[in-house]
Scaffold this motif. Structure first.
Motif, PDB file in Angstrom:
ATOM      1  N   SER A   1       0.827  -1.206   0.000  1.00 20.54           N
ATOM      2  CA  SER A   1       0.000   0.000   0.000  1.00 20.54           C
ATOM      3  C   SER A   1       0.862   1.257   0.000  1.00 20.54           C
ATOM      4  O   SER A   1       0.548   2.249  -0.674  1.00 20.54           O
ATOM      5  N   LYS A   2       1.952   1.239   0.749  1.00 27.22           N
ATOM      6  CA  LYS A   2       2.855   2.392   0.768  1.00 27.22           C
ATOM      7  C   LYS A   2       3.503   2.608  -0.598  1.00 27.22           C
ATOM      8  O   LYS A   2       3.658   3.747  -1.058  1.00 27.22           O
ATOM      9  N   THR A   3       3.880   1.520  -1.238  1.00 25.62           N
ATOM     10  CA  THR A   3       4.460   1.617  -2.575  1.00 25.62           C
ATOM     11  C   THR A   3       3.448   2.181  -3.567  1.00 25.62           C
ATOM     12  O   THR A   3       3.767   3.056  -4.381  1.00 25.62           O
ATOM     13  N   LEU A   4       2.218   1.685  -3.491  1.00 28.30           N
ATOM     14  CA  LEU A   4       1.163   2.158  -4.376  1.00 28.30           C
ATOM     15  C   LEU A   4       0.906   3.644  -4.182  1.00 28.30           C
ATOM     16  O   LEU A   4       0.786   4.402  -5.158  1.00 28.30           O
ATOM     17  N   LEU A   5       0.834   4.095  -2.922  1.00 25.38           N
ATOM     18  CA  LEU A   5       0.581   5.511  -2.650  1.00 25.38           C
ATOM     19  C   LEU A   5       1.707   6.380  -3.202  1.00 25.38           C
ATOM     20  O   LEU A   5       1.458   7.445  -3.775  1.00 25.38           O
ATOM     21  N   LYS A   6       2.927   5.922  -3.054  1.00 18.02           N
ATOM     22  CA  LYS A   6       4.080   6.662  -3.573  1.00 18.02           C
ATOM     23  C   LYS A   6       3.952   6.885  -5.078  1.00 18.02           C
ATOM     24  O   LYS A   6       4.199   7.990  -5.587  1.00 18.02           O
ATOM     25  N   VAL A   7       3.544   5.841  -5.785  1.00 14.43           N
ATOM     26  CA  VAL A   7       3.408   5.953  -7.238  1.00 14.43           C
ATOM     27  C   VAL A   7       2.221   6.842  -7.612  1.00 14.43           C
ATOM     28  O   VAL A   7       2.331   7.700  -8.499  1.00 14.43           O
ATOM     29  N   LEU A   8       1.093   6.673  -6.935  1.00 13.94           N
ATOM     30  CA  LEU A   8      -0.086   7.471  -7.259  1.00 13.94           C
ATOM     31  C   LEU A   8       0.141   8.956  -6.991  1.00 13.94           C
ATOM     32  O   LEU A   8      -0.387   9.815  -7.713  1.00 13.94           O
ATOM     33  N   CYS A   9       0.918   9.262  -5.972  1.00 14.81           N
ATOM     34  CA  CYS A   9       1.181  10.671  -5.644  1.00 14.81           C
ATOM     35  C   CYS A   9       2.002  11.381  -6.711  1.00 14.81           C
ATOM     36  O   CYS A   9       2.050  12.616  -6.752  1.00 14.81           O
ATOM     37  N   ARG A  10       2.641  10.621  -7.582  1.00 13.70           N
ATOM     38  CA  ARG A  10       3.391  11.235  -8.680  1.00 13.70           C
ATOM     39  C   ARG A  10       2.476  11.941  -9.672  1.00 13.70           C
ATOM     40  O   ARG A  10       2.935  12.777 -10.467  1.00 13.70           O
TER      41      ARG A  10
ATOM     42  N   GLN B   1      -1.163  16.310  -6.462  1.00  6.60           N
ATOM     43  CA  GLN B   1      -2.082  16.403  -5.335  1.00  6.60           C
ATOM     44  C   GLN B   1      -3.516  16.485  -5.823  1.00  6.60           C
ATOM     45  O   GLN B   1      -3.816  17.116  -6.843  1.00  6.60           O
ATOM     46  N   GLY B   2      -4.422  15.849  -5.106  1.00  5.50           N
ATOM     47  CA  GLY B   2      -5.845  15.937  -5.406  1.00  5.50           C
ATOM     48  C   GLY B   2      -6.597  16.506  -4.227  1.00  5.50           C
ATOM     49  O   GLY B   2      -5.999  17.064  -3.299  1.00  5.50           O
ATOM     50  N   SER B   3      -7.912  16.334  -4.220  1.00  2.66           N
ATOM     51  CA  SER B   3      -8.745  16.894  -3.148  1.00  2.66           C
ATOM     52  C   SER B   3      -9.501  15.824  -2.370  1.00  2.66           C
ATOM     53  O   SER B   3     -10.246  16.140  -1.444  1.00  2.66           O
ATOM     54  N   VAL B   4      -9.326  14.552  -2.742  1.00  5.27           N
ATOM     55  CA  VAL B   4     -10.117  13.480  -2.142  1.00  5.27           C
ATOM     56  C   VAL B   4      -9.303  12.765  -1.070  1.00  5.27           C
ATOM     57  O   VAL B   4      -8.183  12.295  -1.327  1.00  5.27           O
ATOM     58  N   ALA B   5      -9.861  12.676   0.135  1.00 12.60           N
ATOM     59  CA  ALA B   5      -9.198  12.005   1.249  1.00 12.60           C
ATOM     60  C   ALA B   5      -9.547  10.526   1.253  1.00 12.60           C
ATOM     61  O   ALA B   5     -10.633  10.124   0.843  1.00 12.60           O
ATOM     62  N   VAL B   6      -8.600   9.718   1.732  1.00 15.56           N
ATOM     63  CA  VAL B   6      -8.794   8.274   1.869  1.00 15.56           C
ATOM     64  C   VAL B   6      -8.495   7.902   3.317  1.00 15.56           C
ATOM     65  O   VAL B   6      -7.460   8.311   3.855  1.00 15.56           O
ATOM     66  N   PRO B   7      -9.365   7.160   3.984  1.00 13.82           N
ATOM     67  CA  PRO B   7      -9.104   6.777   5.378  1.00 13.82           C
ATOM     68  C   PRO B   7      -7.746   6.120   5.562  1.00 13.82           C
ATOM     69  O   PRO B   7      -7.339   5.255   4.784  1.00 13.82           O
ATOM     70  N   GLY B   8      -7.022   6.598   6.586  1.00 14.38           N
ATOM     71  CA  GLY B   8      -5.760   5.974   6.940  1.00 14.38           C
ATOM     72  C   GLY B   8      -4.512   6.675   6.453  1.00 14.38           C
ATOM     73  O   GLY B   8      -3.412   6.347   6.901  1.00 14.38           O
ATOM     74  N   VAL B   9      -4.648   7.644   5.530  1.00 13.50           N
ATOM     75  CA  VAL B   9      -3.466   8.354   5.020  1.00 13.50           C
ATOM     76  C   VAL B   9      -3.745   9.856   4.980  1.00 13.50           C
ATOM     77  O   VAL B   9      -4.892  10.282   4.825  1.00 13.50           O
ATOM     78  N   SER B  10      -2.688  10.636   5.091  1.00 13.94           N
ATOM     79  CA  SER B  10      -2.852  12.090   5.084  1.00 13.94           C
ATOM     80  C   SER B  10      -2.868  12.665   3.678  1.00 13.94           C
ATOM     81  O   SER B  10      -3.382  13.765   3.458  1.00 13.94           O
ATOM     82  N   ALA B  11      -2.302  11.955   2.710  1.00 15.40           N
ATOM     83  CA  ALA B  11      -2.258  12.447   1.332  1.00 15.40           C
ATOM     84  C   ALA B  11      -3.662  12.532   0.749  1.00 15.40           C
ATOM     85  O   ALA B  11      -4.527  11.708   1.049  1.00 15.40           O
ATOM     86  N   ARG B  12      -3.869  13.537  -0.079  1.00 10.33           N
ATOM     87  CA  ARG B  12      -5.127  13.646  -0.827  1.00 10.33           C
ATOM     88  C   ARG B  12      -4.850  13.361  -2.296  1.00 10.33           C
ATOM     89  O   ARG B  12      -3.845  13.801  -2.842  1.00 10.33           O
ATOM     90  N   LEU B  13      -5.765  12.643  -2.902  1.00 13.73           N
ATOM     91  CA  LEU B  13      -5.566  12.157  -4.256  1.00 13.73           C
ATOM     92  C   LEU B  13      -6.666  12.660  -5.179  1.00 13.73           C
ATOM     93  O   LEU B  13      -7.702  13.149  -4.733  1.00 13.73           O
TER      94      LEU B  13
END
Length: 453
Positions: A50-59, A62-74
């Motif tokens: 999941s951490k690897t996936l988030l790292k790639v998606l964050c490339r 930044q977005g505006s949608v929150a996902v439970p469990g992480v501070s990044a918005r996608l």
């Protein structure tokens, strides 16, 4: 047989579904499904895949949608993809003909934020997604013989995603037909047999992320009048054969709509591993209570064919592989490191765990095959033998959590607090739990906001 207007009937039902028409017990079960999936998303976000996936998606930015469990918005599509993957990452998520919550709840939370949905809208979308997902799964399920080579869940769980998104976008029945057609044309292939091939499990697992993303994309395209096939489930070339099945039973998709609620039958897991293995872990608990945890020389598991065929092999090298490895999980349960507490990376290399796992043998008992294939049971007989040759055995036919339906809320609550509290704190976790059970008074955005660390 084929020209059943299944697509049209499902779309009309979804379009007309209202919160006010839902029975109270269905609303209650939907809230438990919501809570259970949220806990799995929060816990699943901590795993390496999941951490690897988030790292790639964050490339992607930044977005505006929150996902439970992480501070990044996608972005919306990335949030749907990531949420569906994290919901299934622990293999702690709900179960009935697949893992329906993984491709419904994260999608509803993501789309609900963007759509400005309220809690009643959220519950209605969740119920619609579960019902269509499981009904399509049942109607397109291949025969047992075919499923030995072709099996997949995300393939048809894509429709849970598209329906929950379409409901939150308030699409008409015609647009829902289009949306389902678009989703079916893009649905992932049935990958389960290859995913578990030779015990080396890929991190995508059931590929729920892409199923979630496709559902959201298809609903939004349909909302803009992007045309899809409006009879995706119907005819000799319908989705059933597109998905690799060898049979189609359309009556299972539409019979009892609004009267028989599939969500009522959804099971919650007591252990973070494949549902097929839950009975074996319950049996180990029974043996420990009778025999204690004295030195064990051998543990034999006699079970239906699928267990020795697909759930053993080389010892696991990752948490994903561990979720499907019966000897390893049995060793953890015997040693008091129950998968009920989740799985830990450090146990993968622990000499004590590995030594005991090597003493666990799986044996096929043909007498148990019929119960598994025809009665939705998971029978196992576990025999533990100590160093003096004394043995004890336990037989379990169905996971304890499924048998004790009166304790379902307690199970979900215990899981929610044990997973969410360490990450968000006791106060926020209590607030979230209470909000879920009074979600009609809140918005989707309010709920998700307190689930972000």
């Amino acid at each position: 047989y084929f020209m059943t207007k299944t697509t049209e009937r499902l779309a009309r039902w979804v379009s007309s579904l209202r919160y006010e028409s839902l029975p109270s017990e269905v609303i209650g079960k939907a809230k438990l499904c919501l809570a259970d999936s949220i806990s799995c998303m929060v816990g699943g976000a901590d795993l390496v895949p999941s951490k690897t996936l988030l790292k790639v998606l964050c490339r992607s930015g930044q977005g505006s949608v929150a996902v439970p469990g992480v501070s990044a918005r996608l972005g919306l599509l990335d949030a749907a993809y990531y949420g569906a993957q994290t919901a299934n990452a622990l293999d702690f998520d709900d179960d009935l003909i697949g893992h329906p919550g993984a491709t419904v709840v994260p999608i509803a939370l993501a789309v609900g934020q963007v759509a400005g949905a309220n809690g009643a809208d959220l519950v209605t979308a969740i119920v619609a997604g579960y019902e269509v997902s499981m009904r399509i799964g049942e109607s397109c399920m291949p025969t047992y013989e075919r499923s030995q080579n072709v099996k997949g869940y995300s393939t048809w769980q894509t429709f849970g995603s598209v329906v929950s998104a379409a409901k939150l976008l308030s699409l008409s029945d015609v647009l829902i037909e289009n949306a389902m057609g678009l989703a079916g044309a893009q649905a992932p292939v049935p990958n389960v047999r290859k995913f578990m091939d030779r015990g080396a499990c890929g991190w995508l697992k059931n590929a729920y992320g892409i199923a979630g993303e496709i559902g959201v994309l298809s609903a939004h395209l349909a909302a803009e009048s992007y045309a899809g096939n409006r009879n995706i489930f119907d005819g000799p070339n319908g989705f059933w054969i597109m998905s690799g099945s060898d049979q189609f039973r359309p009556q299972l998709a539409v019979n009892g709509l609004g009267a028989i609620w599939k969500i009522d039958d959804v099971n919650f897991k007591e252990y973070a591993c494949c549902y097929y293995l839950q009975s074996a872990l319950d049996a180990i608990d029974l043996l420990k209570n009778r025999q204690g945890t004295s030195d064990v020389e051998r543990i034999e598991i006699r079970a239906f064919l699928e267990l020795p065929l697909h759930f053993c092999g080389p010892l696991p090298n990752s948490i994903v592989e561990a979720q499907f490895h019966a000897p390893y999980l049995v060793a953890l349960q015997w040693l008091g490191r129950s998968p009920a507490q989740g799985l830990r990376e450090e146990d993968l290399t622990d000499p004590t765990v590995l030594a005991l796992a090597r003493k666990v043998a799986l044996r096929h008992d043909p007498a148990m095959d019929r119960s598994f294939r025809e009665c939705d049971l998971y029978p196992v007989r576990v025999i533990a033998t100590d160093k003096f040759g004394a043995s004890s055995e336990a037989f379990v036919e169905r996971p304890r959590a499924a048998e004790q339906s009166s304790q379902t809320q307690e199970l979900v609550e215990r899981k929610f607090f044990s997973i969410v509290s360490p990450k968000l704190g006791e106060k926020a976790t209590t607030h979230a739990w209470n909000m879920i059970h009074e979600i009609e008074k809140h918005s989707v955005d309010e709920l998700v906001r307190i689930l972000v660390p």
